[in-house]
Motif scaffolding. Structure first.
Motif, PDB file in Angstrom:
ATOM      1  N   LEU A 197     -20.224   3.098 -30.552  1.00  0.00           N
ATOM      2  CA  LEU A 197     -21.256   3.086 -31.592  1.00  0.00           C
ATOM      3  C   LEU A 197     -22.446   3.949 -31.174  1.00  0.00           C
ATOM      4  CD1 LEU A 197     -21.177  -0.720 -32.482  1.00  0.00           C
ATOM      5  CD2 LEU A 197     -20.386   1.162 -33.929  1.00  0.00           C
ATOM      6  N   LYS A 198     -22.855   3.803 -29.909  1.00  0.00           N
ATOM      7  CA  LYS A 198     -23.955   4.621 -29.407  1.00  0.00           C
ATOM      8  C   LYS A 198     -23.578   6.100 -29.402  1.00  0.00           C
ATOM      9  CE  LYS A 198     -26.050   1.130 -26.363  1.00  0.00           C
ATOM     10  NZ  LYS A 198     -26.356   0.759 -24.944  1.00  0.00           N
ATOM     11  N   ARG A 199     -22.322   6.407 -29.022  1.00  0.00           N
ATOM     12  CA  ARG A 199     -21.877   7.790 -28.991  1.00  0.00           C
ATOM     13  C   ARG A 199     -21.876   8.388 -30.404  1.00  0.00           C
ATOM     14  NH1 ARG A 199     -16.863   7.168 -27.203  1.00  0.00           N
ATOM     15  NH2 ARG A 199     -17.678   6.741 -25.113  1.00  0.00           N
ATOM     16  N   ALA A 200     -21.466   7.581 -31.391  1.00  0.00           N
ATOM     17  CA  ALA A 200     -21.476   8.056 -32.775  1.00  0.00           C
ATOM     18  C   ALA A 200     -22.896   8.372 -33.232  1.00  0.00           C
ATOM     19  CB  ALA A 200     -20.848   7.009 -33.692  1.00  0.00           C
ATOM     20  N   ALA A 201     -23.854   7.505 -32.871  1.00  0.00           N
ATOM     21  CA  ALA A 201     -25.253   7.745 -33.230  1.00  0.00           C
ATOM     22  C   ALA A 201     -25.781   9.001 -32.559  1.00  0.00           C
ATOM     23  CB  ALA A 201     -26.102   6.527 -32.853  1.00  0.00           C
ATOM     24  N   ASN A 202     -25.428   9.193 -31.290  1.00  0.00           N
ATOM     25  CA  ASN A 202     -25.880  10.393 -30.568  1.00  0.00           C
ATOM     26  C   ASN A 202     -25.271  11.663 -31.162  1.00  0.00           C
ATOM     27  OD1 ASN A 202     -27.441   8.884 -28.801  1.00  0.00           O
ATOM     28  ND2 ASN A 202     -25.789   8.662 -27.303  1.00  0.00           N
ATOM     29  N   ASP A 203     -23.987  11.592 -31.535  1.00  0.00           N
ATOM     30  CA  ASP A 203     -23.333  12.759 -32.130  1.00  0.00           C
ATOM     31  C   ASP A 203     -23.995  13.135 -33.457  1.00  0.00           C
ATOM     32  OD1 ASP A 203     -21.586  12.876 -30.023  1.00  0.00           O
ATOM     33  OD2 ASP A 203     -19.931  11.861 -31.069  1.00  0.00           O
ATOM     34  N   LEU A 204     -24.328  12.123 -34.250  1.00  0.00           N
ATOM     35  CA  LEU A 204     -24.985  12.394 -35.529  1.00  0.00           C
ATOM     36  C   LEU A 204     -26.392  12.944 -35.319  1.00  0.00           C
ATOM     37  CD1 LEU A 204     -23.907   9.417 -37.805  1.00  0.00           C
ATOM     38  CD2 LEU A 204     -23.185  11.789 -37.949  1.00  0.00           C
ATOM     39  N   SER A 205     -27.083  12.447 -34.306  1.00  0.00           N
ATOM     40  CA  SER A 205     -28.431  12.944 -34.017  1.00  0.00           C
ATOM     41  C   SER A 205     -28.393  14.418 -33.624  1.00  0.00           C
ATOM     42  CB  SER A 205     -29.067  12.113 -32.897  1.00  0.00           C
ATOM     43  OG  SER A 205     -29.296  10.780 -33.330  1.00  0.00           O
ATOM     44  N   ARG A 206     -27.403  14.797 -32.821  1.00  0.00           N
ATOM     45  CA  ARG A 206     -27.250  16.220 -32.465  1.00  0.00           C
ATOM     46  C   ARG A 206     -26.912  17.058 -33.701  1.00  0.00           C
ATOM     47  NH1 ARG A 206     -24.939  14.015 -27.693  1.00  0.00           N
ATOM     48  NH2 ARG A 206     -22.854  14.038 -28.646  1.00  0.00           N
ATOM     49  N   ARG A 207     -26.096  16.492 -34.563  1.00  0.00           N
ATOM     50  CA  ARG A 207     -25.755  17.188 -35.800  1.00  0.00           C
ATOM     51  C   ARG A 207     -26.987  17.363 -36.690  1.00  0.00           C
ATOM     52  NH1 ARG A 207     -21.314  14.733 -40.021  1.00  0.00           N
ATOM     53  NH2 ARG A 207     -21.985  15.874 -41.880  1.00  0.00           N
ATOM     54  N   MET A 208     -27.863  16.363 -36.708  1.00  0.00           N
ATOM     55  CA  MET A 208     -29.084  16.453 -37.495  1.00  0.00           C
ATOM     56  C   MET A 208     -29.973  17.598 -37.020  1.00  0.00           C
ATOM     57  SD  MET A 208     -30.070  12.433 -37.937  1.00  0.00           S
ATOM     58  CE  MET A 208     -31.679  12.766 -38.618  1.00  0.00           C
ATOM     59  N   LEU A 209     -29.978  17.843 -35.715  1.00  0.00           N
ATOM     60  CA  LEU A 209     -30.801  18.933 -35.174  1.00  0.00           C
ATOM     61  C   LEU A 209     -30.347  20.284 -35.707  1.00  0.00           C
ATOM     62  CD1 LEU A 209     -31.100  17.720 -31.468  1.00  0.00           C
ATOM     63  CD2 LEU A 209     -32.825  17.547 -33.266  1.00  0.00           C
ATOM     64  N   ASP A 210     -29.065  20.396 -36.050  1.00  0.00           N
ATOM     65  CA  ASP A 210     -28.532  21.643 -36.592  1.00  0.00           C
ATOM     66  C   ASP A 210     -28.604  21.691 -38.116  1.00  0.00           C
ATOM     67  OD1 ASP A 210     -27.877  22.614 -34.064  1.00  0.00           O
ATOM     68  OD2 ASP A 210     -25.898  21.657 -34.092  1.00  0.00           O
ATOM     69  N   GLU A 211     -28.252  20.574 -38.761  1.00  0.00           N
ATOM     70  CA  GLU A 211     -28.115  20.566 -40.218  1.00  0.00           C
ATOM     71  C   GLU A 211     -29.324  19.977 -40.938  1.00  0.00           C
ATOM     72  OE1 GLU A 211     -24.438  18.706 -41.263  1.00  0.00           O
ATOM     73  OE2 GLU A 211     -23.259  19.920 -39.862  1.00  0.00           O
ATOM     74  N   GLY A 212     -30.151  19.236 -40.220  1.00  0.00           N
ATOM     75  CA  GLY A 212     -31.361  18.703 -40.838  1.00  0.00           C
ATOM     76  C   GLY A 212     -31.256  17.267 -41.300  1.00  0.00           C
ATOM     77  N   TYR A 213     -30.066  16.838 -41.730  1.00  0.00           N
ATOM     78  CA  TYR A 213     -29.933  15.466 -42.229  1.00  0.00           C
ATOM     79  C   TYR A 213     -28.468  15.036 -42.184  1.00  0.00           C
ATOM     80  CZ  TYR A 213     -28.548  17.998 -46.457  1.00  0.00           C
ATOM     81  OH  TYR A 213     -27.939  18.846 -47.343  1.00  0.00           O
ATOM     82  N   VAL A 214     -28.257  13.718 -42.195  1.00  0.00           N
ATOM     83  CA  VAL A 214     -26.921  13.130 -42.300  1.00  0.00           C
ATOM     84  C   VAL A 214     -27.014  11.914 -43.204  1.00  0.00           C
ATOM     85  CG1 VAL A 214     -26.111  13.918 -40.036  1.00  0.00           C
ATOM     86  CG2 VAL A 214     -27.263  11.697 -40.230  1.00  0.00           C
ATOM     87  N   SER A 215     -25.908  11.543 -43.794  1.00  0.00           N
ATOM     88  CA  SER A 215     -25.891  10.373 -44.679  1.00  0.00           C
ATOM     89  C   SER A 215     -25.420   9.141 -43.919  1.00  0.00           C
ATOM     90  CB  SER A 215     -24.965  10.619 -45.869  1.00  0.00           C
ATOM     91  OG  SER A 215     -23.609  10.620 -45.450  1.00  0.00           O
ATOM     92  N   LEU A 216     -25.652   7.992 -44.508  1.00  0.00           N
ATOM     93  CA  LEU A 216     -25.152   6.749 -43.927  1.00  0.00           C
ATOM     94  C   LEU A 216     -23.632   6.771 -43.888  1.00  0.00           C
ATOM     95  CD1 LEU A 216     -25.676   3.879 -42.864  1.00  0.00           C
ATOM     96  CD2 LEU A 216     -25.768   3.087 -45.241  1.00  0.00           C
ATOM     97  N   ASN A 217     -23.015   7.379 -44.896  1.00  0.00           N
ATOM     98  CA  ASN A 217     -21.548   7.488 -44.881  1.00  0.00           C
ATOM     99  C   ASN A 217     -21.046   8.358 -43.741  1.00  0.00           C
ATOM    100  OD1 ASN A 217     -20.600   5.797 -46.867  1.00  0.00           O
ATOM    101  ND2 ASN A 217     -20.692   7.325 -48.492  1.00  0.00           N
ATOM    102  N   ASP A 218     -21.866   9.325 -43.281  1.00  0.00           N
ATOM    103  CA  ASP A 218     -21.488  10.114 -42.108  1.00  0.00           C
ATOM    104  C   ASP A 218     -21.359   9.209 -40.887  1.00  0.00           C
ATOM    105  OD1 ASP A 218     -21.366  12.605 -43.371  1.00  0.00           O
ATOM    106  OD2 ASP A 218     -23.526  12.906 -43.169  1.00  0.00           O
ATOM    107  N   PHE A 219     -22.288   8.265 -40.769  1.00  0.00           N
ATOM    108  CA  PHE A 219     -22.218   7.313 -39.655  1.00  0.00           C
ATOM    109  C   PHE A 219     -20.986   6.425 -39.797  1.00  0.00           C
ATOM    110  CE2 PHE A 219     -23.374   3.021 -38.033  1.00  0.00           C
ATOM    111  CZ  PHE A 219     -23.316   3.317 -36.683  1.00  0.00           C
TER     112      PHE A 219
END
Length: 261
Positions: A183-205
């Protein structure tokens, strides 16, 4: 007992106002069906009028040429007036329903933002007053109450093949099997993705942790300018005595997350 007509009328008016988008959408759909039926029924009469107009033209102009488009419209337009009126009213109802929904969604987003701001300020003041440890104890008590209100014995447990720990998501209210490190790894992966794309959805998580998407998951999400995906865990015991990891979010996902607020 004499009925209170004023109260009844007021209740009916409130009910109509509350369900006005659904009512207008239903009327609009029914109207579009009626428009099609009226147009189909008008066609045989229009064909007869075209035939009569062609005969008149051949007699007056001594010509066998077909009617021009303008002449055809002049000969038949009255046949399609009911269909045109019904279609226009139907479109008005559908546009009106959409407008009401847009206004309500805007009001909901504003109310959500105000509530979120108030909650954030309240939490900061609680931490300042009683300290982080006691504030965590309060959060744990809230998490315990949440799973008590939605006991695992009454819910489907989603098997994700991401771990064997029973988990509970506070937003979707779903139980599933996972692992805290994943779960923590998924959150970290999405956070890194946000740095590139700007945003993520709850469904992405949800996708990252192998949970099925939800309708709300498309409407809520995180923008990098408001903070990264940061999970908050509380270890509890489910109603059947099974250890359960309650998942909350340090920064709650927001509406209209595709731009910073």
């Amino acid at each position: 007992m004499k009925p209170n007509l004023k109260a009844i009328a007021r209740s009916m008016g409130m009910a109509l106002q509350k369900h006005s988008p659904e009512i207008m959408t239903g009327i609009g759909i029914a109207g579009m069906v009626a428009t099609t039926i009226l147009a189909v029924r008008a066609t045989p009469k229009a064909l007869l009028l075209i035939q009569e107009a062609e005969e008149v033209k051949s007699q007056t102009e001594s010509s066998d040429e077909a009617l021009t488009p303008v002449e055809t419209i002049k000969a038949t337009w009255r046949c399609y007036v009911p269909a045109a009126v019904t279609g226009a009213l139907s479109m008005t109802c559908l546009i009106g329903a959409s407008s009401v929904n847009v206004r309500r969604n805007a009001a909901l987003a504003t109310a959500y933002k105000l509530s979120e701001s108030a909650l954030k300020g309240y939490r900061e003041k609680v931490i300042e007053t009683i300290g982080e440890k006691k504030e965590q104890a309060v959060q744990d008590a809230v998490a315990k109450e949440r799973i008590n209100k939605s006991p695992v014995t009454n819910q489907e447990v989603i098997i994700t093949e991401k771990g064997n720990t029973l988990c509970y998501d506070v937003i979707s209210g779903r139980y599933f099997k996972s692992d805290i490190e994943k779960l923590k790894r998924a959150a970290n992966d999405l956070s890194r993705r946000m740095l590139d794309e700007g945003y993520v959805s709850l469904n992405d998580f949800y996708y990252e942790i192998a949970l099925p998407e939800t309708k709300l998951g498309d409407e809520l999400g995180w923008h990098v300018d408001n903070g990264l995906v940061d999970l908050r865990f509380s270890s509890q015991l489910a109603e059947d005595g099974t250890p359960c990891l309650v998942i909350d979010y340090q920064i709650a996902p927001k509406y209209d997350y595709t731009y910073a607020k």
